[in-house]
Design an enzyme around this catalytic site. Structure first.
Site, PDB file in Angstrom:
ATOM      1  N   GLY A  31       0.806  -1.212   0.000  1.00 45.30           N
ATOM      2  CA  GLY A  31       0.000   0.000   0.000  1.00 45.30           C
ATOM      3  C   GLY A  31       0.834   1.253   0.000  1.00 45.30           C
ATOM      4  N   PRO A  33       2.089   5.016   1.156  1.00 45.33           N
ATOM      5  CA  PRO A  33       2.328   5.507   2.508  1.00 45.33           C
ATOM      6  C   PRO A  33       1.048   6.067   3.120  1.00 45.33           C
ATOM      7  CG  PRO A  33       4.055   6.258   1.025  1.00 45.33           C
ATOM      8  CD  PRO A  33       3.024   5.604   0.168  1.00 45.33           C
ATOM      9  N   ARG A 122       8.570  -6.018  -7.001  1.00 45.73           N
ATOM     10  CA  ARG A 122       9.024  -6.193  -5.614  1.00 45.73           C
ATOM     11  C   ARG A 122       8.325  -7.382  -4.974  1.00 45.73           C
ATOM     12  NH1 ARG A 122      11.348  -3.244  -1.598  1.00 45.73           N
ATOM     13  NH2 ARG A 122      12.844  -2.831  -3.246  1.00 45.73           N
ATOM     14  N   GLN A 156      -1.469  11.657  13.044  1.00 47.73           N
ATOM     15  CA  GLN A 156      -1.304  10.746  14.181  1.00 47.73           C
ATOM     16  C   GLN A 156       0.085  10.134  14.274  1.00 47.73           C
ATOM     17  OE1 GLN A 156      -3.432   8.275  16.262  1.00 47.73           O
ATOM     18  NE2 GLN A 156      -5.215   9.583  16.431  1.00 47.73           N
ATOM     19  N   ARG A 241     -11.536  -4.912  38.313  1.00 45.51           N
ATOM     20  CA  ARG A 241     -11.911  -6.160  38.975  1.00 45.51           C
ATOM     21  C   ARG A 241     -13.217  -5.932  39.720  1.00 45.51           C
ATOM     22  NH1 ARG A 241      -6.807  -7.729  42.472  1.00 45.51           N
ATOM     23  NH2 ARG A 241      -8.113  -9.478  43.133  1.00 45.51           N
ATOM     24  N   HIS A 242     -13.812  -7.010  40.182  1.00 45.17           N
ATOM     25  CA  HIS A 242     -14.955  -6.911  41.082  1.00 45.17           C
ATOM     26  C   HIS A 242     -14.510  -6.166  42.345  1.00 45.17           C
ATOM     27  CE1 HIS A 242     -12.739  -9.842  43.437  1.00 45.17           C
ATOM     28  NE2 HIS A 242     -12.488 -10.424  42.276  1.00 45.17           N
ATOM     29  N   LEU A 247     -13.824 -13.683  50.252  1.00 44.59           N
ATOM     30  CA  LEU A 247     -12.660 -14.576  50.193  1.00 44.59           C
ATOM     31  C   LEU A 247     -11.361 -13.806  50.030  1.00 44.59           C
ATOM     32  CD1 LEU A 247     -13.918 -17.718  48.210  1.00 44.59           C
ATOM     33  CD2 LEU A 247     -13.434 -17.492  50.638  1.00 44.59           C
ATOM     34  N   ASN A 248     -11.416 -12.660  49.338  1.00 43.16           N
ATOM     35  CA  ASN A 248     -10.235 -11.801  49.231  1.00 43.16           C
ATOM     36  C   ASN A 248      -9.744 -11.461  50.639  1.00 43.16           C
ATOM     37  OD1 ASN A 248     -11.462  -9.834  46.428  1.00 43.16           O
ATOM     38  ND2 ASN A 248      -9.984 -11.499  46.401  1.00 43.16           N
ATOM     39  N   GLY A 254      -9.838 -17.947  44.360  1.00 38.85           N
ATOM     40  CA  GLY A 254     -10.951 -18.556  43.644  1.00 38.85           C
ATOM     41  C   GLY A 254     -12.281 -18.429  44.355  1.00 38.85           C
ATOM     42  N   ARG A 291     -19.405 -12.063  42.478  1.00 40.08           N
ATOM     43  CA  ARG A 291     -18.769 -10.805  42.864  1.00 40.08           C
ATOM     44  C   ARG A 291     -18.704  -9.761  41.744  1.00 40.08           C
ATOM     45  NH1 ARG A 291     -15.407 -15.191  42.764  1.00 40.08           N
ATOM     46  NH2 ARG A 291     -13.221 -15.062  42.049  1.00 40.08           N
ATOM     47  N   GLU A 311     -12.942 -16.243  36.672  1.00 34.27           N
ATOM     48  CA  GLU A 311     -11.554 -16.274  37.128  1.00 34.27           C
ATOM     49  C   GLU A 311     -10.907 -17.623  36.799  1.00 34.27           C
ATOM     50  OE1 GLU A 311      -9.067 -14.861  37.384  1.00 34.27           O
ATOM     51  OE2 GLU A 311      -8.435 -14.267  39.394  1.00 34.27           O
ATOM     52  N   TYR A 322      -2.685 -19.279  50.291  1.00 35.47           N
ATOM     53  CA  TYR A 322      -1.372 -19.685  49.788  1.00 35.47           C
ATOM     54  C   TYR A 322      -0.650 -20.539  50.824  1.00 35.47           C
ATOM     55  CZ  TYR A 322      -1.950 -16.487  45.874  1.00 35.47           C
ATOM     56  OH  TYR A 322      -2.405 -15.862  44.733  1.00 35.47           O
ATOM     57  N   ALA A 334       5.757 -24.662  44.025  1.00 33.59           N
ATOM     58  CA  ALA A 334       7.065 -24.318  43.483  1.00 33.59           C
ATOM     59  C   ALA A 334       7.028 -24.278  41.960  1.00 33.59           C
ATOM     60  CB  ALA A 334       8.110 -25.320  43.964  1.00 33.59           C
ATOM     61  N   HIS A 376     -11.728 -10.344  36.878  1.00 35.40           N
ATOM     62  CA  HIS A 376     -10.956 -10.883  37.994  1.00 35.40           C
ATOM     63  C   HIS A 376      -9.474 -10.665  37.762  1.00 35.40           C
ATOM     64  CE1 HIS A 376     -14.608 -13.148  39.248  1.00 35.40           C
ATOM     65  NE2 HIS A 376     -14.845 -13.179  37.953  1.00 35.40           N
TER      66      HIS A 376
END
Lengths: 454, 496
Positions: A31, A33, A122, A156, A241-242, A247-248, A254, A291, A311, A322, A334, A376
């Protein structure tokens, strides 16, 4: 581990979707320019990398800038400028050479050859180059004669270009217009008859019309679908996020809990914020989890629920802290730290799986205009990585704190991000990668980066 | 969900302070309570304990208004083939779609087809009847889209003149329907000949003709349309939304795609082909959990299952299939099965069996004991029922859509998958409804060979003669929540 070995024994990819790439593919832009070739090249490359197809752009203009340190003016592009022609051909060759190296040595699968490629000659050179090496070729031609669009393009992206860094706007515009003229005389668009054996898509007037010819395989089909869904209408995408969940607060991952009192406050603050933004025709999307829906309810507008926005499924680790994961599944914990992007929870998902699941969401986001996505942490990281072009190693560690709205606005070749913390306190749920990711590490070393919770 | 202001009882509380911005100090309207619909596990707002009007939970809003797809093209260009296939696909992904074939209306009206003369452009009587049939069809389209819950109608006719298309556009505008044209252009005489042989010779129009006569008449019929054929034009029709398919998918022209559903339709049409091929569907060999009557899980093959894998290998060899692709899920039992084939295979996570969530690895007896409500709900609407923390058949279909799309692109493929997954795939190929789908019979150790033919799909069922448990549970008579355990378990197949 036995399962892991089984998975690898027959196939190279352990991704959730077969990649369907046999031979490498060269996408060749065509194309004049200021027709959006580089915009398309970069966007397409970002998309393909996000869905897991290693892709790279080779911009010949960049090679030219490196070869000819200072750009004087459009005269460089005059068709009778033999010296310049030599340089330009050499640049194109150098770029093709790098394409070959990318495929052979860097495990690339798609290369986007971004240049005008406006002559049949080309394009034939590139085709030959590709055939000799067993690459597939797919042309993407952008045709546009609307002077307003072209002027906007030039504003631009060209004014900010290294070529025009010391010019004023008028000068730059004049020069660039002359530059385009240099190509016009010799421009041979892809021809329906003569080029009927080539594989290509022609994009007319920024997507008003398309001509698609000889799509050879899966990746070309996906590329066509993507190109037909993107647009350049200005708009913004809001990611959040929610609100903070029960639970948070307990530091558990989860689950499907409801909002905490602070989470409810956030929902209200979000509603105010959105109202303040005065957004035209805002679409609101949530997941199927309580949530996000509770958060959306307060907005008082229509919203769509997408299961794909749920999530990441933590499988056997759902609703554990954890600390509990470290205690019950130290090896898994791990391994996750070793490769958070590819690690799949037992009976659950990986970030890689999430990306695949979110692909239709991204496709629809491309089609839409103003959208607010309430989702999430892991999901938001994946979406953000798409817009900000973050790779697999960064993606799972992107910061997406609670009670913060990210406003993404496409600008030039990228995306502007504005972050709005709505001033409602919330727990931190971001766990950094710990120093020691070895299976034989101490629990303390594993849990060092766990954020505080009740 | 309509945009509405909070109901009166939620508004009391703070009065706007004089001088303060009302936006700033508006307390968040107390959010509506959410309840989780027990069948689909979708969270829905409720008021006074009753669910609010059903909100949209479709994965995406396909379109805001009904869509009328209009085929365009000379006879024997594949319009009906495309119409039927597209309708089947859209229904499968959950978009209520129906085709309206004007030729069918003509056959119902005329009862007997004499010859091509009916289609001559100077046959006034014929033209009148054809116009009436088109009107009748459009009338039914309107009913379907406005009163019968249809979202897409496929208007299958030649529609070869700009005038006819103009009338349809008018009709659509009056009713608030979007219009999307699908034109098929083809000049390859071999393709046209093959079309005629495949679908015209068997048409009711030609039941009493021999092949020669039928072909000759049909060719003359095509001629009747040729002179007045106005193909969709880049310039004249630039404001219309359409896709022009040229030479059976070699080339496409796409103009003004307006919304999501049109984009999906274009993508689908660009991926289908008519090259002859077969698709083989089978389940993994019998697994350890199968024999113990447990659902889900990720167990390995039993000796019988391994025997099946061997037999499958032999079967595939005898089929002499050119360039066969083999796909499995990422579960051990399908991979073990594919391993016996000694050919490369691709693993798809989306081919994994339906996730039974909290019920994973349970026997039906245990589900009845621990979750009798869930068990009953499932029997009431097996397609839409979602296991707690699991999936529904409806979810499965969404997840399998990329597999179907890729199956359309490919040629010879063997898919080694699972019972629920295979039911979903089979339902796509055999155009089964949501009610039928979860009860399709997909026994272990049986290969289904699907070969596209004419407007549909030929199915051959090949049992490889290796014993296996039955895993098919029929819908019991009593699906009420109040039923006895025995009534619930009456259709559970035998197991260890």
């Amino acid at each position: 581990m036995e399962q892991e070995n089984m998975r690898r024994s027959r196939c190279d990819s352990t991704a959730s979707v077969p990649q369907f790439c046999n031979s490498p593919t060269v996408i060749v832009m065509v194309g004049l320019p200021a027709r959006g070739k580089t915009y398309i090249s970069k966007k397409l490359t970002r998309y393909l990398n996000w869905i897991g197809v290693p892709t790279k752009v080779f911009n010949v203009g960049q090679y030219r800038r490196e070869a000819v340190k200072t750009y004087k003016n459009f005269e460089f592009f005059k068709p009778d400028n033999e010296e310049a022609m030599r340089i330009r051909k050499a640049c194109a060759s150098a770029a093709l050479s790098d394409v070959a190296a990318y495929f052979a040595k860097e495990y690339g699968q798609v290369a986007v050859f971004d240049a005008t490629n406006t002559t049949r000659e080309r394009r034939a050179i590139i085709n030959t180059f590709a055939k000799e090496r067993g690459y597939k070729v797919f042309f993407v031609e952008s045709i546009c004669d609307d002077p307003d669009i072209i002027a906007e393009n030039i504003k631009q992206v060209k004014f900010g270009s290294p070529d025009y860094i010391d010019r004023d706007i008028e000068e730059a515009m004049q020069d660039f217009v002359q530059r385009i003229e240099c190509y016009k005389a010799s421009y041979m668009p892809i021809d329906d008859e003569i080029d009927r054996k080539l594989s290509y898509i022609k994009i007319f007037d920024v997507g008003s019309r398309y001509l698609v010819n000889q799509v050879q395989d899966h990746i070309q089909s996906r590329i066509v679908y993507y190109l037909m869904n993107i647009h350049v209408t200005p708009r913004s995408i809001y990611l959040s996020r929610h609100g903070e969940s029960e639970l948070n607060l307990l530091g558990r991952i989860g689950g499907d809990s409801g909002l905490s009192p602070r989470g409810h406050k956030y929902a209200g603050a979000l509603a105010s914020f959105i109202r303040g933004q005065k957004i035209k025709d805002l679409k609101v999307w949530t997941s199927h989890m309580k949530r996000t829906i509770q958060t959306a309810e307060t907005l008082g507008v229509q919203y769509e629920q997408w299961k794909a926005l749920n999530e990441i499924d933590a499988g056997v680790c759902e609703e554990l802290t954890y600390e509990e994961i470290q205690e019950n599944f130290p090896e898994e914990f791990a391994m996750r730290d070793q490769d958070k992007y590819r690690y799949r929870y037992p009976k659950g998902e990986s970030y890689e799986d999430l990306v695949h699941r979110l692909e239709p969401v991204i496709m629809e986001l491309e089609r839409q205009e103003n959208v607010l996505v309430i989702c999430h942490q892991a999901v938001m990281r994946c979406l953000l990585a798409y817009f900000l072009d973050k790779a697999g190693d960064e993606l799972p560690y992107l910061r997406c704190p609670l009670h913060t709205v990210l406003k993404l606005t496409p600008v030039a070749y990228g995306c502007k991000v504005e972050s709005f913390f709505l001033n409602i306190e919330a727990v931190n749920t971001h766990r950094e990668k710990p120093k020691n990711v070895n299976v034989n590490r101490n629990p303390e070393e594993a849990l060092l980066t766990v954020p505080d919770h009740i | 969900m309509r945009h509405r202001s909070p109901p009166a009882e939620q508004r009391h509380g703070k009065l706007p302070r004089v001088g303060a911005s009302t936006m700033e100090d508006k307390s968040p309207s107390s959010p509506r309570e959410l309840t989780q619909n027990p069948l689909k596990k979708i969270w829905m707002p409720n008021r006074n304990g009753l669910p609010e009007k059903h909100i949209s939970h479709r994965k995406v809003c396909m379109t805001n208004c009904p869509t009328l797809i209009v085929t365009v093209g000379l006879p024997a260009r594949g319009k009906t083939y495309i119409s039927k296939k597209l309708t089947r696909y859209l229904n499968w992904i959950g978009v209520p779609t129906r085709e309206f074939n004007v030729g069918q209306y003509r056959r119902d009206f005329l009862k007997i087809y004499k010859s091509f003369e009916f289609f001559r452009p100077d046959n006034e009587e014929g033209l009148k009847i054809r116009r009436q049939c088109a009107s009748a069809a459009l009338n039914d389209v309107q009913l379907y889209l406005t009163e019968e819950g249809g979202q897409v109608a496929v208007f299958d006719a030649t529609n070869t003149t700009r005038e006819r298309r103009g009338l349809i556009i008018q009709f659509a505008e009056q009713n608030g329907f979007k219009v999307f044209f699908v034109e098929s252009v083809c000049e390859d005489p071999e393709v046209i000949q093959e079309n005629i042989v495949q679908v015209k010779l068997g048409s009711p129009d030609y039941t009493n003709c021999n092949t020669e006569e039928a072909v000759e008449d049909f060719m003359k019929r095509i001629k009747c349309y040729e002179n007045s054929y106005e193909t969709l034009d880049e310039v004249l029709d630039r404001d219309l939304s359409y896709i022009k398919i040229m030479d059976v998918g070699q080339r496409f022209m796409v103009n003004r795609v307006l919304d999501h559903i049109q984009s999906r339709i274009v993508y689908y049409l660009m991926n289908i082909h008519i090259t002859p091929r077969s698709i083989y569907l089978c389940r993994h060999g019998e697994s350890d959990l199968n024999v113990r009557g447990r659902i889900g899980g990720d167990s390995g093959l039993t000796p019988n299952g391994k025997q099946f894998a061997k037999k499958l290998n032999q079967f595939i060899q005898t089929q002499n299939i050119q360039d066969l692709k083999v796909w499995t899920s990422q579960m051990k039992r399908t991979i073990q099965t594919a391993e016996a084939l000694c050919v490369p295979y691709e693993q798809w996570k989306v081919l994994n069996e339906i996730d039974a969530g909290d019920c994973e690895e349970m026997m039906y007896e245990e589900i009845q004991e621990r979750y009798p409500l869930e068990f009953a709900l499932r029997d009431q609407d097996k397609y839409r029922y979602r296991y707690p923390k699991g999936e529904s058949y409806e979810d499965l279909v969404q997840r399998l859509e990329p597999v179907i799309m890729e199956l359309e692109r490919q040629e010879n493929v063997l898919v080694v998958c699972h019972q629920a997954v295979m039911r979903c795939l089979l339902a796509y190929f055999l155009d089964k409804t949501a009610e039928e789908l979860p009860y399709l019979k997909c026994p272990l150790h049986t290969v289904l060979k699907l070969t596209p033919v004419a407007y549909g799909c030929k199915v051959e069922s090949i049992s490889l003669n290796v014993e296996a448990v039955n895993t098919h549970r029929e819908k019991p008579e009593n699906v009420e929540v109040s039923r006895m355990s025995e009534e619930a378990l009456i259709t559970v197949p035998a197991h260890q």
